[in-house]
Write a protein that holds these residues in place. Structure first.
Motif, PDB file in Angstrom:
ATOM      1  N   GLN A 176      15.308 -21.751 -23.634  1.00  0.00           N
ATOM      2  CA  GLN A 176      14.417 -22.607 -23.759  1.00  0.00           C
ATOM      3  C   GLN A 176      13.908 -23.278 -24.939  1.00  0.00           C
ATOM      4  OE1 GLN A 176      15.062 -23.405 -20.529  1.00  0.00           O
ATOM      5  NE2 GLN A 176      12.915 -24.097 -20.445  1.00  0.00           N
ATOM      6  N   MET A 177      13.718 -22.151 -26.081  1.00  0.00           N
ATOM      7  CA  MET A 177      13.324 -22.775 -27.424  1.00  0.00           C
ATOM      8  C   MET A 177      14.612 -23.386 -27.829  1.00  0.00           C
ATOM      9  SD  MET A 177      11.804 -19.045 -28.805  1.00  0.00           S
ATOM     10  CE  MET A 177      10.027 -18.666 -28.510  1.00  0.00           C
ATOM     11  N   ILE A 178      15.897 -23.313 -27.742  1.00  0.00           N
ATOM     12  CA  ILE A 178      16.819 -23.942 -28.305  1.00  0.00           C
ATOM     13  C   ILE A 178      16.904 -25.130 -27.754  1.00  0.00           C
ATOM     14  CG2 ILE A 178      19.255 -24.101 -28.536  1.00  0.00           C
ATOM     15  CD1 ILE A 178      19.312 -21.020 -28.685  1.00  0.00           C
ATOM     16  N   THR A 179      17.031 -25.346 -26.464  1.00  0.00           N
ATOM     17  CA  THR A 179      17.263 -26.492 -25.644  1.00  0.00           C
ATOM     18  C   THR A 179      16.116 -27.666 -25.615  1.00  0.00           C
ATOM     19  OG1 THR A 179      16.838 -25.619 -23.672  1.00  0.00           O
ATOM     20  CG2 THR A 179      18.971 -25.670 -24.166  1.00  0.00           C
ATOM     21  N   GLU A 180      14.894 -27.173 -25.693  1.00  0.00           N
ATOM     22  CA  GLU A 180      13.614 -27.954 -25.703  1.00  0.00           C
ATOM     23  C   GLU A 180      13.241 -28.006 -26.695  1.00  0.00           C
ATOM     24  OE1 GLU A 180      10.488 -26.296 -22.781  1.00  0.00           O
ATOM     25  OE2 GLU A 180      12.036 -26.368 -21.280  1.00  0.00           O
ATOM     26  N   ASN A 181      13.200 -27.142 -27.826  1.00  0.00           N
ATOM     27  CA  ASN A 181      12.545 -27.529 -29.213  1.00  0.00           C
ATOM     28  C   ASN A 181      13.563 -27.673 -30.224  1.00  0.00           C
ATOM     29  OD1 ASN A 181      10.133 -26.918 -27.907  1.00  0.00           O
ATOM     30  ND2 ASN A 181      10.297 -24.908 -28.180  1.00  0.00           N
ATOM     31  N   ASP A 182      14.683 -27.532 -29.960  1.00  0.00           N
ATOM     32  CA  ASP A 182      15.770 -27.425 -31.017  1.00  0.00           C
ATOM     33  C   ASP A 182      15.420 -26.580 -32.316  1.00  0.00           C
ATOM     34  OD1 ASP A 182      17.143 -29.567 -29.688  1.00  0.00           O
ATOM     35  OD2 ASP A 182      15.607 -30.972 -30.436  1.00  0.00           O
ATOM     36  N   TRP A 183      15.054 -25.416 -31.924  1.00  0.00           N
ATOM     37  CA  TRP A 183      14.648 -24.390 -32.967  1.00  0.00           C
ATOM     38  C   TRP A 183      15.782 -23.869 -33.337  1.00  0.00           C
ATOM     39  CZ3 TRP A 183       9.443 -21.683 -31.142  1.00  0.00           C
ATOM     40  CH2 TRP A 183       8.286 -22.671 -31.387  1.00  0.00           C
ATOM     41  N   SER A 184      16.044 -23.119 -34.559  1.00  0.00           N
ATOM     42  CA  SER A 184      17.102 -22.612 -35.014  1.00  0.00           C
ATOM     43  C   SER A 184      17.147 -21.075 -34.629  1.00  0.00           C
ATOM     44  CB  SER A 184      17.373 -22.577 -36.650  1.00  0.00           C
ATOM     45  OG  SER A 184      16.446 -21.946 -37.303  1.00  0.00           O
ATOM     46  N   PRO A 185      18.111 -20.149 -34.784  1.00  0.00           N
ATOM     47  CA  PRO A 185      17.973 -18.656 -34.325  1.00  0.00           C
ATOM     48  C   PRO A 185      17.219 -18.193 -35.206  1.00  0.00           C
ATOM     49  CG  PRO A 185      20.485 -19.576 -34.181  1.00  0.00           C
ATOM     50  CD  PRO A 185      19.420 -20.592 -34.628  1.00  0.00           C
ATOM     51  N   GLU A 186      17.102 -18.417 -36.661  1.00  0.00           N
ATOM     52  CA  GLU A 186      16.243 -17.871 -37.578  1.00  0.00           C
ATOM     53  C   GLU A 186      14.600 -18.297 -37.306  1.00  0.00           C
ATOM     54  OE1 GLU A 186      16.468 -17.074 -42.171  1.00  0.00           O
ATOM     55  OE2 GLU A 186      16.302 -19.029 -41.741  1.00  0.00           O
ATOM     56  N   GLN A 187      14.317 -19.290 -36.981  1.00  0.00           N
ATOM     57  CA  GLN A 187      12.996 -19.667 -36.269  1.00  0.00           C
ATOM     58  C   GLN A 187      12.563 -18.804 -35.116  1.00  0.00           C
ATOM     59  OE1 GLN A 187      13.897 -24.014 -36.386  1.00  0.00           O
ATOM     60  NE2 GLN A 187      13.115 -24.356 -38.307  1.00  0.00           N
ATOM     61  N   ILE A 188      13.489 -18.869 -34.173  1.00  0.00           N
ATOM     62  CA  ILE A 188      13.190 -18.226 -32.834  1.00  0.00           C
ATOM     63  C   ILE A 188      12.860 -16.652 -33.140  1.00  0.00           C
ATOM     64  CG2 ILE A 188      14.126 -17.518 -30.765  1.00  0.00           C
ATOM     65  CD1 ILE A 188      15.816 -20.196 -30.759  1.00  0.00           C
ATOM     66  N   SER A 189      13.916 -16.142 -34.012  1.00  0.00           N
ATOM     67  CA  SER A 189      13.580 -14.747 -34.382  1.00  0.00           C
ATOM     68  C   SER A 189      12.426 -14.524 -35.040  1.00  0.00           C
ATOM     69  CB  SER A 189      14.724 -14.315 -35.305  1.00  0.00           C
ATOM     70  OG  SER A 189      14.645 -12.887 -35.691  1.00  0.00           O
ATOM     71  N   GLY A 190      11.948 -15.514 -35.868  1.00  0.00           N
ATOM     72  CA  GLY A 190      10.621 -15.115 -36.712  1.00  0.00           C
ATOM     73  C   GLY A 190       9.380 -15.319 -35.753  1.00  0.00           C
ATOM     74  N   VAL A 191       9.477 -16.517 -34.842  1.00  0.00           N
ATOM     75  CA  VAL A 191       8.230 -16.473 -33.999  1.00  0.00           C
ATOM     76  C   VAL A 191       7.988 -15.456 -33.198  1.00  0.00           C
ATOM     77  CG1 VAL A 191       7.505 -18.228 -32.210  1.00  0.00           C
ATOM     78  CG2 VAL A 191       8.486 -19.192 -34.155  1.00  0.00           C
TER      79      VAL A 191
ATOM     80  N   GLY B  21      26.176 -28.122 -35.262  1.00  0.00           N
ATOM     81  CA  GLY B  21      26.881 -27.549 -34.226  1.00  0.00           C
ATOM     82  C   GLY B  21      26.960 -25.953 -34.248  1.00  0.00           C
ATOM     83  N   ALA B  22      25.936 -25.474 -34.758  1.00  0.00           N
ATOM     84  CA  ALA B  22      26.026 -23.967 -35.043  1.00  0.00           C
ATOM     85  C   ALA B  22      27.192 -23.351 -36.149  1.00  0.00           C
ATOM     86  CB  ALA B  22      26.207 -23.231 -33.804  1.00  0.00           C
ATOM     87  N   ARG B  23      27.669 -24.496 -37.035  1.00  0.00           N
ATOM     88  CA  ARG B  23      28.294 -24.073 -37.990  1.00  0.00           C
ATOM     89  C   ARG B  23      27.737 -24.187 -39.162  1.00  0.00           C
ATOM     90  NH1 ARG B  23      31.457 -27.263 -34.627  1.00  0.00           N
ATOM     91  NH2 ARG B  23      31.109 -29.208 -36.078  1.00  0.00           N
TER      92      ARG B  23
END
Length: 319
Positions: free
Chosen positions: A85-100, A132-134
């Motif tokens: 949900q964080m990726i698809t709705e907020n466009d957050w990066s993996p690092e941002q998600i991990s930190g939050v 694109g995650a690259r």
């Protein structure tokens, strides 16, 4: 001599017998074909509380540890749903998600999230990631050149030493331009990464750019310490803008080909490109859409801000 690998039950049985008979660790390691450090590690990690080594108990401890390591433990379905949900709705990066999530005492590495994205065969998650995650690696060449194309230009080298990203009130300004010359003005406060952006009616015309900048910055004029931009002709009306905002400092200009001297706004522009890619006709974008991009980025947690949001930190200075 082989490097360390997981020991088998047969090897542990031989270690048990040889160690009980008083054989040297070097001889044990040579016989079963492992490095001596493997034997030392095995005796230390899988021995009993009284210091003895029993092969069957050592095997049990090794099996238990193998199945409880973080890489072998599946993440809860509810957690991965939230990550999605964080990726698809907020466009957050993996690092941002991990930190939050870490602020909530939920531990998940950014690499684990990247692995989840790469396993998504639909490609839906990758669409919401930058590039694109690259990852793209670019090699930049530094060109230090003094620009002379703007009248009464003040060099960034004359900017006060305390005009950095640790003190509030230092802004950077830039343009995003399409192939037809339509543009969006972007302004970022360095310490909070807070973004202001709006379309410019007359493309790159300096007077129009200055008027849009004045409109965006007017509500915060009392908090402005410095403004820094590049040497594009669109910023030629810098004196008019400084006068209208009653700035104590002139507007400062970077060296030619030194975009890193205003890195905060440059990095923010890269984030904007996730929503307004190169090739898009800016004139076809509604003001409402541009405003929604600004709101989305200001609500995105940043690593630089210890995973707080620009909006939360910026408006603390106006309470």
């Amino acid at each position: 001599m082989k490097h360390y690998t997981h020991l088998t039950s047969e090897q542990r049985y031989y270690i048990y017998l040889s160690h009980a008979n008083g054989n040297k660790v070097v001889d044990i390691a040579r016989t079963i074909g492992v490095h001596r450090s493997t034997i030392y590690r095995e005796l230390r990690r899988n021995g009993t509380e009284n210091g003895k080594y029993v092969w069957c108990k050592a095997q049990e401890k090794a099996d238990k540890r193998k199945h409880t390591t973080s890489r072998n433990r599946a993440k809860p379905v509810e957690l991965m749903w939230r990550v999605r949900q964080m990726i698809t709705e907020n466009d957050w990066s993996p690092e941002q998600i991990s930190g939050v999530l870490l602020k909530e005492n939920i531990r998940i590495s950014k690499q684990c999230i990247y692995n989840h994205i790469h396993k998504d065969t639909t490609g839906e998650l990758a669409k919401h990631c930058r590039h694109g995650a690259r990852r793209k690696v670019r090699h930049r060449t530094k060109h230090v050149t003094k620009a002379t194309n703007i009248k009464n230009r003040t060099s960034i080298h004359n900017r006060p030493a305390d005009a950095d990203d640790k003190h509030f009130g230092n802004f950077e300004m830039d343009l995003i331009v399409d192939r037809k010359g339509h543009s969006i003005l972007t302004i970022v406060e360095r310490s909070t990464c807070y973004l202001l952006m709006a379309p410019v009616p007359d493309g790159k015309k300096s007077s129009s750019v200055a008027r849009v900048a004045y409109r965006l910055l007017f509500p915060f004029r009392d908090k402005i310490y410095t403004i820094t931009t590049d040497n594009g002709s669109e910023f030629a009306s810098h004196e008019w803008l400084a006068q209208k905002l009653h700035l104590q400092q002139p507007i400062f200009f970077t060296d030619n080909f030194c975009s890193w001297q205003k890195g905060c706004v440059e990095n923010t522009n890269k984030l904007i490109r996730q929503y307004i890619p190169k090739g898009v006709d800016i004139s076809m974008l509604s003001p409402g859409f541009i405003d929604s991009v600004q709101k989305r980025l200001n609500a995105r947690p940043r690593k630089k801000l210890k995973f707080n949001t620009p909006k939360a930190l910026y408006f603390k200075y106006f309470i």
